[in-house]
Structures are given as C-alpha cells and as structure tokens.
Design a protein around this motif. Structure first.
Motif, PDB file in Angstrom:
ATOM      1  N   LYS A   1       0.453   3.958  -2.644  1.00 18.78           N
ATOM      2  CA  LYS A   1      -0.720   4.849  -2.648  1.00 18.78           C
ATOM      3  C   LYS A   1      -0.436   6.176  -1.937  1.00 18.78           C
ATOM      4  O   LYS A   1      -1.219   7.107  -2.030  1.00 18.78           O
ATOM      5  CB  LYS A   1      -1.902   4.153  -1.972  1.00 18.78           C
ATOM      6  CG  LYS A   1      -2.388   2.927  -2.720  1.00 18.78           C
ATOM      7  CD  LYS A   1      -3.506   2.247  -1.969  1.00 18.78           C
ATOM      8  CE  LYS A   1      -3.911   0.963  -2.699  1.00 18.78           C
ATOM      9  NZ  LYS A   1      -4.874   0.173  -1.919  1.00 18.78           N
ATOM     10  N   LEU A   2       0.669   6.229  -1.194  1.00 16.60           N
ATOM     11  CA  LEU A   2       1.022   7.459  -0.487  1.00 16.60           C
ATOM     12  C   LEU A   2       1.708   8.439  -1.437  1.00 16.60           C
ATOM     13  O   LEU A   2       2.265   8.043  -2.456  1.00 16.60           O
ATOM     14  CB  LEU A   2       1.963   7.146   0.675  1.00 16.60           C
ATOM     15  CG  LEU A   2       1.422   6.222   1.765  1.00 16.60           C
ATOM     16  CD1 LEU A   2       2.502   5.939   2.793  1.00 16.60           C
ATOM     17  CD2 LEU A   2       0.207   6.825   2.436  1.00 16.60           C
TER      18      LEU A   2
ATOM     19  N   GLY B   1       6.525   6.153   1.759  1.00 16.82           N
ATOM     20  CA  GLY B   1       6.007   5.710   0.463  1.00 16.82           C
ATOM     21  C   GLY B   1       7.143   5.553  -0.523  1.00 16.82           C
ATOM     22  O   GLY B   1       8.194   5.009  -0.206  1.00 16.82           O
TER      23      GLY B   1
ATOM     24  N   GLY C   1       0.790  -1.231   0.000  1.00 12.56           N
ATOM     25  CA  GLY C   1       0.000   0.000   0.000  1.00 12.56           C
ATOM     26  C   GLY C   1       0.814   1.269   0.000  1.00 12.56           C
ATOM     27  O   GLY C   1       0.268   2.359  -0.156  1.00 12.56           O
TER      28      GLY C   1
ATOM     29  N   GLY D   1      -6.522   9.869   5.060  1.00 13.94           N
ATOM     30  CA  GLY D   1      -6.474  10.827   3.957  1.00 13.94           C
ATOM     31  C   GLY D   1      -5.333  11.817   4.061  1.00 13.94           C
ATOM     32  O   GLY D   1      -5.454  12.965   3.620  1.00 13.94           O
TER      33      GLY D   1
ATOM     34  N   ALA E   1      -2.029   6.352   7.418  1.00 14.68           N
ATOM     35  CA  ALA E   1      -1.941   7.529   6.549  1.00 14.68           C
ATOM     36  C   ALA E   1      -2.950   7.464   5.416  1.00 14.68           C
ATOM     37  O   ALA E   1      -3.562   8.480   5.055  1.00 14.68           O
ATOM     38  CB  ALA E   1      -0.519   7.652   5.996  1.00 14.68           C
ATOM     39  N   THR E   2      -3.162   6.274   4.870  1.00 11.19           N
ATOM     40  CA  THR E   2      -4.115   6.106   3.771  1.00 11.19           C
ATOM     41  C   THR E   2      -5.542   6.291   4.258  1.00 11.19           C
ATOM     42  O   THR E   2      -6.331   7.032   3.667  1.00 11.19           O
ATOM     43  CB  THR E   2      -3.952   4.708   3.131  1.00 11.19           C
ATOM     44  OG1 THR E   2      -2.595   4.546   2.725  1.00 11.19           O
ATOM     45  CG2 THR E   2      -4.852   4.540   1.925  1.00 11.19           C
ATOM     46  N   ASP E   3      -5.889   5.615   5.365  1.00 13.20           N
ATOM     47  CA  ASP E   3      -7.252   5.687   5.907  1.00 13.20           C
ATOM     48  C   ASP E   3      -7.636   7.097   6.332  1.00 13.20           C
ATOM     49  O   ASP E   3      -8.793   7.505   6.203  1.00 13.20           O
ATOM     50  CB  ASP E   3      -7.411   4.740   7.103  1.00 13.20           C
ATOM     51  CG  ASP E   3      -7.403   3.270   6.711  1.00 13.20           C
ATOM     52  OD1 ASP E   3      -7.424   2.975   5.490  1.00 13.20           O
ATOM     53  OD2 ASP E   3      -7.347   2.414   7.623  1.00 13.20           O
TER      54      ASP E   3
ATOM     55  N   GLN F   1       1.133   5.381  14.218  1.00 12.90           N
ATOM     56  CA  GLN F   1      -0.160   4.718  14.066  1.00 12.90           C
ATOM     57  C   GLN F   1      -0.710   4.225  15.408  1.00 12.90           C
ATOM     58  O   GLN F   1      -1.906   4.038  15.559  1.00 12.90           O
ATOM     59  CB  GLN F   1      -0.070   3.581  13.044  1.00 12.90           C
ATOM     60  CG  GLN F   1       1.028   2.558  13.283  1.00 12.90           C
ATOM     61  CD  GLN F   1       0.728   1.516  14.339  1.00 12.90           C
ATOM     62  OE1 GLN F   1      -0.427   1.264  14.628  1.00 12.90           O
ATOM     63  NE2 GLN F   1       1.757   0.908  14.895  1.00 12.90           N
TER      64      GLN F   1
ATOM     65  N   THR G   1      -2.649  13.060   2.543  1.00 15.00           N
ATOM     66  CA  THR G   1      -2.198  12.979   1.145  1.00 15.00           C
ATOM     67  C   THR G   1      -0.888  13.705   0.865  1.00 15.00           C
ATOM     68  O   THR G   1      -0.608  14.073  -0.263  1.00 15.00           O
ATOM     69  CB  THR G   1      -3.286  13.555   0.222  1.00 15.00           C
ATOM     70  OG1 THR G   1      -3.546  14.918   0.631  1.00 15.00           O
ATOM     71  CG2 THR G   1      -4.563  12.743   0.309  1.00 15.00           C
TER      72      THR G   1
ATOM     73  N   VAL H   1       1.335   2.828   7.079  1.00 10.30           N
ATOM     74  CA  VAL H   1       0.817   3.088   5.726  1.00 10.30           C
ATOM     75  C   VAL H   1      -0.706   3.077   5.741  1.00 10.30           C
ATOM     76  O   VAL H   1      -1.359   3.945   5.156  1.00 10.30           O
ATOM     77  CB  VAL H   1       1.373   2.038   4.727  1.00 10.30           C
ATOM     78  CG1 VAL H   1       0.625   2.083   3.407  1.00 10.30           C
ATOM     79  CG2 VAL H   1       2.853   2.267   4.500  1.00 10.30           C
ATOM     80  N   LYS H   2      -1.281   2.114   6.424  1.00  6.45           N
ATOM     81  CA  LYS H   2      -2.752   2.018   6.521  1.00  6.45           C
ATOM     82  C   LYS H   2      -3.327   3.251   7.212  1.00  6.45           C
ATOM     83  O   LYS H   2      -4.336   3.814   6.786  1.00  6.45           O
ATOM     84  CB  LYS H   2      -3.146   0.750   7.279  1.00  6.45           C
ATOM     85  CG  LYS H   2      -4.649   0.478   7.302  1.00  6.45           C
ATOM     86  CD  LYS H   2      -4.959  -0.836   7.984  1.00  6.45           C
ATOM     87  CE  LYS H   2      -6.434  -1.208   7.885  1.00  6.45           C
ATOM     88  NZ  LYS H   2      -7.370  -0.143   8.192  1.00  6.45           N
TER      89      LYS H   2
END
Length: 199
Positions: free
Chosen positions: A51-52, A77, A48, A142, A138-140, A98, A144, A135-136
């Motif tokens: 995606k960052l 990322g 994932g 948002g 930061a992605t969850d 996290q 960006t 990573v999860k």
C-alpha cells in the motif's frame, strides 16, 4: 616390549577418531546451514507494504560535493533499493521511526507537503526493529511518498543523527542544503524551509 602394541592400537584408533570427527563436523555444518545462501538479501514481505508508494529507480550518478552519503538502502514498500548518492533535488528527506513520538507529531505536516506535490519526498525509517509497525505508521499517517529502511544506522555519521526526527533538504545538484534536527512544529515552518533550501 609393549610399545609396539600401543602403537598399533593408536594407529587403529586414528581412522575411527577421524571418521567420528568428520561426522560431527557434517552435523554441525548442516545445523548451521539451514538457511539458503542469499536468503537474507530478499526480506520477507511485510504485510501492508504494497500500500506504500513504490521506490523509484534512479540513474546512477557520481557522488557530488556535499551530497548524501554513498549508502544504498532497501525500500520499505515495493521497488528497488535506493542509493542515496544518486538522488537529486529539489528533495525533502525525513528521517523517522514508528517508536518516535515527535515523528508522529510532525507527520501531518509532511503528509500535507506530499499532497501539495511541490517537491519530491523520501522517508527513511531509521533504527527501527519493527518493519510491520513502520508500514502501519506510514499508512496511518498518510505518508504517500516512498520510504527506505536504515535499520543499521548507516546514515548516522554523514547526517550527524542523534535520533529521529530529522529533515534534510536537498538541492537540484544533490547537495545537502540544510538539515533540520528535531521535530517540525508547524506547516508554515516546513513550507518555509522548503522554500529556502529545496530549490
């Protein structure tokens, strides 16, 4: 009269002992050397992470007075490592992890600031043993903007970090203009701090 015989026996055993020691040493070195040299410099990609936001390349600059520490951190990322002393503002740096509950509480304010696009932003995943969960997170949430990793707390002393969250505001000359320790409690608070300190 038996001394010469012992001497000959001892002299015969020495090459055998040396050979056995050499074999044992070779086995030990082989066992310790299962990793390729330099393998730790290229971490395994985290699921994932693509995606960052990619970390940008930054021109090398001499450190300035009151600047960020001269520490280079790897990107969470994709993208190059970032030398913090090279960064110039206006810039908001948020130190998070996290596992940090208050970091989750303030994440929406940081995500909104990133969407507004009024200032550059960088996240630092701090003292965090689980990159896949980082990573999860930061992605969850948002978040960006780019994030780097400080697993060994290299910035702790320079920014006097007791623990995350912490938000630093960097001016156009690269100086740390202000550090907010603790959780951001509202969007208005964050926007006001940007207005006052990230110019």
């Amino acid at each position: 009269m038996n001394r010469p015989a012992r001497s000959r026996t001892t002299s015969r055993r020495r090459p055998l002992v040396r050979a056995a020691t050499g074999v044992a040493l070779a086995i030990l070195l082989a066992a310790c050397g299962t990793e390729k040299p330099g393998a730790t410099s290229t971490p395994t990609p985290v699921a994932g992470a693509d995606k960052l936001a990619a970390c940008p390349s930054t021109p090398s600059r001499p450190p300035t007075t009151g600047a960020l520490p001269d520490v280079t951190l790897p990107c969470l990322g994709s993208g190059p490592d970032i030398r913090l002393a090279d960064l110039r503002g206006p810039l908001v740096i948020n130190v998070w992890a996290q596992w940090c509950g208050p970091c989750r509480d303030e994440a929406p304010y940081l995500a909104n600031l990133a969407k507004a696009g009024t200032v550059k932003m960088l996240g630092i995943d701090y003292d965090d043993p689980r990159p896949e969960l980082a990573v999860k997170f930061a992605t969850d949430e948002g978040l960006t903007y780019p994030h780097v990793v400080d697993r060994d707390k290299a910035i702790q002393r320079a920014l006097k970090i007791g623990g995350p969250p912490l938000t630093a505001f960097i001016d156009k000359d690269g100086a740390v203009a202000f550090v907010h320790r603790g959780v951001l409690t509202s969007q208005h608070q964050l926007d006001q701090l940007v207005e006052e300190h990230a110019r």
